[in-house]
Design an enzyme around this catalytic site. Structure first.
Site, short mmCIF file in Angstrom:
data_model
loop_
_atom_site.label_atom_id
_atom_site.label_comp_id
_atom_site.label_asym_id
_atom_site.label_seq_id
_atom_site.Cartn_x
_atom_site.Cartn_y
_atom_site.Cartn_z
N ASN A 1 13.03 5.58 7.18
CA ASN A 1 13.61 4.59 8.08
C ASN A 1 12.70 3.36 8.18
O ASN A 1 11.51 3.50 8.39
CB ASN A 1 13.80 5.18 9.46
CG ASN A 1 14.94 6.17 9.54
OD1 ASN A 1 16.01 5.90 9.03
ND2 ASN A 1 14.72 7.31 10.18
N HIS B 1 14.69 5.62 -0.25
CA HIS B 1 14.02 6.89 0.01
C HIS B 1 12.92 7.17 -1.01
O HIS B 1 12.91 6.60 -2.08
CB HIS B 1 15.02 8.03 0.00
CG HIS B 1 15.97 7.97 1.18
ND1 HIS B 1 17.28 7.58 1.06
CD2 HIS B 1 15.77 8.22 2.50
CE1 HIS B 1 17.85 7.62 2.26
NE2 HIS B 1 16.95 8.00 3.15
N LYS C 1 0.87 -1.18 0.00
CA LYS C 1 0.00 0.00 0.00
C LYS C 1 0.90 1.23 0.00
O LYS C 1 1.79 1.35 0.83
CB LYS C 1 -0.90 -0.02 1.25
CG LYS C 1 -2.07 0.95 1.20
CD LYS C 1 -3.14 0.49 0.19
CE LYS C 1 -4.39 1.32 0.28
NZ LYS C 1 -5.16 1.07 1.51
N HIS C 2 0.68 2.12 -0.94
CA HIS C 2 1.48 3.33 -1.06
C HIS C 2 2.98 3.01 -1.12
O HIS C 2 3.79 3.62 -0.43
CB HIS C 2 1.17 4.31 0.07
CG HIS C 2 -0.24 4.79 0.06
ND1 HIS C 2 -0.76 5.54 -0.98
CD2 HIS C 2 -1.25 4.63 0.93
CE1 HIS C 2 -2.03 5.81 -0.73
NE2 HIS C 2 -2.36 5.25 0.42
#
Length: 532
Positions: A426, A532, A283-284
C-alpha cells in the site's frame, strides 16, 4: 554413441556478424580443416585469401531468391545430422556423396537490430533467418558428433580447445555450445513472435507470448549470497534504462542494483525533462525522495531532504544530463548507482574519484506510456501482464468534495500521483511544492502507510528545526482507494489539505464525508496503481 573427442575435418561458416571471422577461419585452415561457406561470408574469406568452398558447389544448386534458399539441402543437413556410428546414416552419406560437417559456425540475420532501428516492415521480414536456425538446430541436436558456434565470443574458446585436443573438440564443450545454440534460437524466435504480435495487432498477444533472452552477465549472487543469479537482455525493441545503459565506472552491478536502478529510472521517466528537472532517490526498490526543481542540483537537494537517512547507499536517477553542479552534491554521501540519460565530461571527471560508484548513461528515458509486459515467476508458471502505461496526465480529475483543490494543490496532486505509481503498495505519498515530504510504502494496511508517511514528514520538520510537520499544507496521494476513512483521517491529522486517490470503495461516501468534515479537497482519478 557419444564420443568424448570428435576430430574436426570440415567446417561450415555462414555469419552475418563478421567480427573476428577472418582470423578464426584462417586459424581453422591452419589446422587443416576444410572450409565451406555461403554468400557474404564466402566472399569475405575469398578476399582474405583463405581457401574455401562455396556452399553452391556442395549442394549443386546456386543460391537463389535473393539468398532465401541456399543451405536448405540434404548435402548440408545430411552432413550435420548424420550419426557417425550409425551404419545406415553412413551408407546414406556415401550413396549420395555427402560429406560430414563437424563444425558449424552461424550467427543469424540481425532481426533484433533491424526492429530496434525501426526499419520498414519489409526489411524486418527479410531479416528473419530461416536457413541459419535450421542448421543451428540440426548441429545442436547432433552435438554427440558436431560442434556448433553461434557467438563470436566463443571463437577463442573453440580454437584453444582445438589446440589442446590436437584438432578435436571434447563432448563437454560440444554439449555446452549446443545448449547455448538452442538458447539463441529461442531468443531469436521470441523476438520475431513478439514483434509480430505488436506489429500485427494480435488481439490477445499474451496468449501467445514467447520469452527469451541472451545472457548479458553472470552476477555474483541474487538478492542474497546463497542465491545464484544472472542478467539477461530481452529480445526485441530495447527500452532505455538499466538494461541498455553504458556503465562508465564502478563495480559490476549486483542483482539488487539492477532491480533498484530500474525502479528509480522508471519513476524519474514520469517527469518530462522538457518541462522540469527531476531526481528520484530509491532504496530497496521504493522511492525515498522525489522532487522537481529549477535544476538537477535543486531537485536533488529537495529529494534528499525527504529522507536523507534512507538515501544513504541508495540509487539516484535523473531525467536530464548530469552536470557538474549536481555531481558534486550527490557524491557528498555514499551512493551506489547514478543513472541519467547522459553526463557532461566535467561531471564524469568528478565522479571518477569515487571508484565504487557506478555511473550508468542510458542514452534516453523510457516512455512511461509505451506498451509492454511485466513478467513474474511463480511455482509452476509465469504471471504476465501489460505494463502500467497510464499516466496521471491521461486521467480525469473528478472533484468529489465540497471544496475543489486550488491550482497549487492540483499541481502537487499530479506530482504525488506520479510518484505513488512507483511506490510499493500500500502506497501513500505526501508532497508539497513539487517534492515528496513523506512516503509510506508496502504496509499491510493503508492506514499504517499513511501513518508512516506522516511520521517521515514530522521527522523532516525536526531535522529542519520546524515546529510544524512538513505534512502541513501538503497533498496526499494513495495508489488505491481508502477502504475506510481512517487512512484519510491520519492524513488530515498530519496537516494535509488535499487528497488524490482512485476511488471505487464501497465506503467512498463515508470517506468523502470525512474529507468534507475535515475541510479537505479530494479528487478521484478512476485509475489505481497497485505495485506489489
Amino acid at each position: 554413441m557419444t564420443h568424448d573427442h570428435v576430430r574436426v575435418s570440415r567446417a561450415l561458416l555462414s555469419v552475418s556478424e563478421k567480427t573476428g571471422l577472418v582470423d578464426f577461419a584462417r586459424a581453422l585452415h591452419g589446422r587443416g580443416i576444410a572450409l565451406v561457406s555461403t554468400g557474404g561470408t564466402f566472399k569475405t574469406l575469398k578476399e582474405a585469401g583463405i581457401p574455401v568452398v562455396e556452399v553452391a558447389d556442395l549442394t549443386g544448386f546456386p543460391e537463389m531468391m535473393d539468398g532465401r534458399v541456399k543451405t536448405l539441402h540434404p548435402a548440408v543437413h545430411g552432413g550435420l545430422l548424420a550419426i557417425r556410428d550409425n551404419p545406415e546414416h553412413q551408407a546414406a552419406l556415401a550413396a549420395h556423396g555427402i560429406g560430414a560437417i563437424d563444425l558449424l559456425v552461424v550467427n543469424l540475420y540481425p532481426f533484433e537490430a533491424t526492429i530496434a532501428a525501426d526499419k520498414p516492415e519489409d526489411d524486418c521480414i527479410e531479416n528473419i533467418d530461416i536457413g541459419g536456425p535450421a542448421m543451428i538446430r540440426a548441429a545442436a541436436k547432433n552435438h554427440a558428433d558436431v560442434a556448433v558456434v553461434t557467438d563470436v565470443a566463443d571463437y577463442g574458446t573453440v580454437l584453444a580447445a582445438l589446440e589442446a585436443g590436437d584438432g578435436t573438440l571434447g563432448f563437454a564443450l560440444r554439449r555446452r555450445l549446443a545448449q547455448k545454440a538452442y538458447t539463441r534460437t529461442a531468443a531469436y524466435d521470441a523476438a520475431i513472435s513478439n514483434w509480430m504480435a505488436a506489429r500485427f495487432e494480435v488481439d490477445e498477444p499474451q496468449a501467445f507470448r514467447a520469452f527469451g533472452g541472451s545472457l548479458a552477465q553472470g552476477l555474483r549472487y541474487g538478492e542474497n549470497p546463497h542465491q545464484s543469479a544472472a542478467f539477461y537482455r530481452a529480445p526485441g525493441i530495447p527500452r532505455a534504462g538499466v538494461a541498455t545503459a553504458r556503465q562508465l565506472q564502478g563495480k559490476e552491478l549486483s542483482f539488487n542494483n539492477f532491480n533498484d536502478t530500474d525502479a528509480a529510472y522508471e519513476c524519474v521517466a514520469e517527469f518530462d525533462p522538457a518541462r522540469t528537472a527531476a531526481v528520484v532517490i530509491v532504496k530497496h526498490a521504493n522511492p525515498c525522495g522525489v522532487a522537481e526543481g529549477s535544476s538537477l542540483l535543486d531537485a536533488y537537494e529537495r529529494a534528499l531532504a525527504c529522507d536523507p537517512v534512507s538515501a544513504f547507499g541508495g540509487i539516484v536517477a535523473l531525467n536530464r544530463t548530469l552536470d557538474a553542479e549536481a555531481a558534486r552534491k550527490i557524491v557528498e554521501i555514499f551512493t551506489e548507482v547514478i543513472i541519467a540519460p547522459e553526463a557532461t565530461e566535467e561531471a564524469i571527471a568528478i565522479l571518477a574519484g569515487k571508484k565504487n560508484l557506478r555511473l550508468l548513461l542510458a542514452g534516453g528515458l523510457p516512455d512511461p506510456r509505451a506498451p509492454g509486459e511485466t513478467v513474474r515467476t511463480l511455482a509452476g508458471g509465469l504471471l504476465v501482464q501489460g505494463r502500467d502505461a497510464v499516466t496521471v496526465d491521461d486521467m480525469p480529475f473528478q472533484v468529489v468534495t465540497k471544496r475543489a483543490p486550488t491550482e497549487a494543490e492540483a499541481i502537487d496532486m499530479r506530482f504525488a500521483y506520479r510518484v505513488a505509481k512507483h511506490v510499493k503498495s500500500n502506497a501513500i505519498v505526501y508532497a508539497k511544492g513539487g517534492a515528496t515530504v513523506g512516503i509510506g510504502a508496502g504496509q499491510m494496511s493503508r492506514v499504517d502507510s499513511s501513518r508512516i508517511a506522516a511520521w517521515k514528514a514530522r521527522e523532516g520538520a525536526d531535522r529542519l528545526g520546524l515546529a510544524e510537520s512538513l505534512a502541513k499544507g501538503a497533498v496526499v496521494a494513495s495508489d488505491a482507494f481508502f477502504p475506510f476513512a481512517d487512512g484519510l483521517m491520519a492524513a488530515a491529522e498530519a496537516g494535509a489539505t488535499a487528497v488524490i486517490q482512485p476511488g471505487g470503495s464501497m465506503r467512498d461516501n463515508d470517506v468523502i464525508a470525512a474529507a468534507d468534515a475535515a475541510g479537505l479537497a479530494m479528487v478521484f482519478t478512476g485509475h489505481r496503481h497497485f505495485r506489489h
